[in-house]
Design a protein around this motif. Structure first.
Motif, short mmCIF file in Angstrom:
data_model
loop_
_atom_site.label_atom_id
_atom_site.label_comp_id
_atom_site.label_asym_id
_atom_site.label_seq_id
_atom_site.Cartn_x
_atom_site.Cartn_y
_atom_site.Cartn_z
N GLU B 53 42.24 122.42 -20.02
CA GLU B 53 42.50 121.06 -19.56
C GLU B 53 43.54 121.03 -18.46
O GLU B 53 43.43 120.28 -17.50
CB GLU B 53 42.99 120.21 -20.73
CG GLU B 53 41.91 119.63 -21.63
CD GLU B 53 40.95 118.73 -20.89
OE1 GLU B 53 39.73 118.85 -21.14
OE2 GLU B 53 41.39 117.93 -20.04
N SER B 57 42.86 119.70 -14.76
CA SER B 57 43.66 118.58 -14.28
C SER B 57 44.40 118.98 -13.00
O SER B 57 44.52 118.19 -12.06
CB SER B 57 44.65 118.18 -15.37
OG SER B 57 45.43 117.11 -14.95
N LYS B 60 42.08 118.77 -10.07
CA LYS B 60 41.80 117.40 -9.65
C LYS B 60 42.96 116.79 -8.89
O LYS B 60 42.77 115.93 -8.04
CB LYS B 60 41.49 116.54 -10.87
CG LYS B 60 40.14 116.82 -11.51
CD LYS B 60 39.96 115.99 -12.77
CE LYS B 60 38.78 116.47 -13.57
NZ LYS B 60 38.72 115.89 -14.92
N THR B 61 44.17 117.21 -9.22
CA THR B 61 45.35 116.57 -8.63
C THR B 61 46.08 117.46 -7.63
O THR B 61 47.19 117.13 -7.21
CB THR B 61 46.34 116.15 -9.74
OG1 THR B 61 46.68 117.31 -10.51
CG2 THR B 61 45.71 115.10 -10.65
N ILE B 78 52.04 119.56 -15.83
CA ILE B 78 50.64 119.28 -16.13
C ILE B 78 50.27 119.87 -17.50
O ILE B 78 49.58 119.22 -18.30
CB ILE B 78 49.73 119.86 -15.03
CG1 ILE B 78 49.87 119.02 -13.76
CG2 ILE B 78 48.28 119.90 -15.48
CD1 ILE B 78 49.08 119.54 -12.59
N ALA B 82 49.05 117.86 -20.76
CA ALA B 82 47.75 118.18 -21.37
C ALA B 82 47.91 118.42 -22.87
O ALA B 82 47.08 117.98 -23.67
CB ALA B 82 47.13 119.42 -20.70
#
Lengths: 191, 190
Positions: B53, B57, B60-61, B78, B82
């Motif tokens: 995860e 993530s 994506k960021t 992050i 998560a």
């Protein structure tokens, strides 16, 4: 109880922790070192902090050396393999989304053009009328659930529709009393 | 080629869409992030899920990573988020016990400088005791201790990761150590 420094005020415990982690500036670190030499209390505290850090190092080594398992939940793929799969799927999404969007626009456009050719189809939509055989909602006794009132017209059994209506009325308009005998039955017998 | 670049440079390439650069970052950080997630989640399976995860993530960021802070602080943040999200989903209580690592040999670990096997055994026993005790720490304190001891972050880096004042971070790590000393009670730490 460990003896404290004979004449120096002991540093704050957090400061000793900083020193153990090597996060004090050099000058401050030397001062703490000097204090520890003569303060049993702070020396023991420092040693305990370092001992805990050593234990953490052992735990960390074991975790880092553990082979990452091929979890059955992931069908044997490693973590990075699964992540890359998601990333590559994510990267193709804009292309797919654009294609789907374009297709939708074309379809909607065609539908609008088609509906524009036959406006009468739209205006001919009327509210549905009651179909034959639909009875009005009977007055049911308080608290009881009113059953559906529609009686579908069936050309095959239509000859019995009167009887079915009567049965319906008897069943729902005049529910069976506790003794099992309806007033209408009694009346019909009298007749 | 990517292995010679630092984290910030790789992140910059990844921001531009270089998946290989992002892959290199993941390879570099996988073990460390797993160790952190293991410490928070308490078991290997959940830790692996949390790592996955985290990296998803992060991908994506990645465009939001401007390089103002260190990449390590960013990826740790992050990973922590998560884990917290996963824990909330699982609706587990903060106090979870560490389970034994599968496949881990708990043979005495002899350090390079200490050839005394007795010390090695004592170290292993203490590590086991510490593992159990850490699991009982309040979550926010445990998190600060794990970032300090498992990730070897400085107090400043932990402050950036958790977005807390430096003094709060130090206080939490110290409280964690103090609680561990109390929980280990009669066991000799020396």
């Amino acid at each position: 109880m460990y003896e404290r420094h004979p004449f120096e005020k002991c540093p704050d415990d957090v400061r000793i922790l900083d020193h153990c982690h090597g996060e004090l500036p050099t000058a401050d670190s030397l001062l703490v070192e000097g204090h520890l030499r003569d303060c049993e209390h702070c020396r023991v505290l420092s040693a305990e902090f370092k001992s805990l850090s050593s234990a953490f190092a052992i735990i960390r080594e074991d975790i880092e050396e553990t082979p990452l398992r091929q979890s059955p939940r992931t069908h044997g793929e490693g973590i990075l393999g699964r992540v890359l799969k998601v990333i590559r799927t994510h990267a193709t999404r804009p292309i797919i989304a654009t294609s789907v969007g374009a297709l939708l626009v074309i379809v909607i456009g065609l539908m609008i053009l088609k509906s524009g050719d036959s406006p009468s189809e739209i205006t001919s939509m009327k509210t549905p009328t009651a179909s034959p055989g639909v009875l009005s909602t009977p007055q049911s006794s308080a608290g009881s659930i009113t059953p559906p009132t529609e009686v579908p017209s069936d050309p095959i059994t239509d000859t019995g529709s009167a009887n079915s209506s009567e049965e319906f009325r008897l069943a729902y308009v005049e529910p069976l009393p506790e003794d099992g005998v309806r007033l209408t039955d009694i009346l019909s017998e009298l007749e | 080629m990517h292995s010679s670049l630092d984290d910030e440079k790789l992140a910059q390439l990844a921001r531009g869409g270089d998946i290989d650069a992002f892959d290199a970052l993941m390879l570099r950080w996988e073990r460390k992030i797993f160790a952190l997630c293991y410490g928070i989640m308490g078991n290997a399976d959940d830790a692996q899920d949390a790592v996955q995860e985290s990296f998803q993530s992060a991908f994506k960021t990645i465009r939001t990573f401007r390089g103002d802070s260190k990449f390590s602080s960013w990826i740790h943040r992050i990973a922590v988020n998560a884990c917290i999200t996963q824990k909330r989903k699982q609706k587990r209580l903060a106090e979870t016990g560490f389970e034994n690592l599968d496949g881990v040999s708990w043979e005495p670990i002899a350090s390079g400088t200490d050839s005394n096997p007795l010390h090695a055994i004592q170290g292993k026993e203490l590590a086991l005791a510490v593992r159990s005790a850490v699991a009982t720490l309040p979550e926010e304190i445990r998190l600060a201790v794990l970032l300090k001891e498992f990730q070897n972050l400085t107090f400043q880096e932990i402050s950036e990761t958790l977005q807390l004042p430096l003094s709060t971070v130090k206080s939490r790590v110290y409280t964690g150590f103090k609680l561990l000393r109390e929980k280990l009670g009669g066991r000799k730490l020396l």
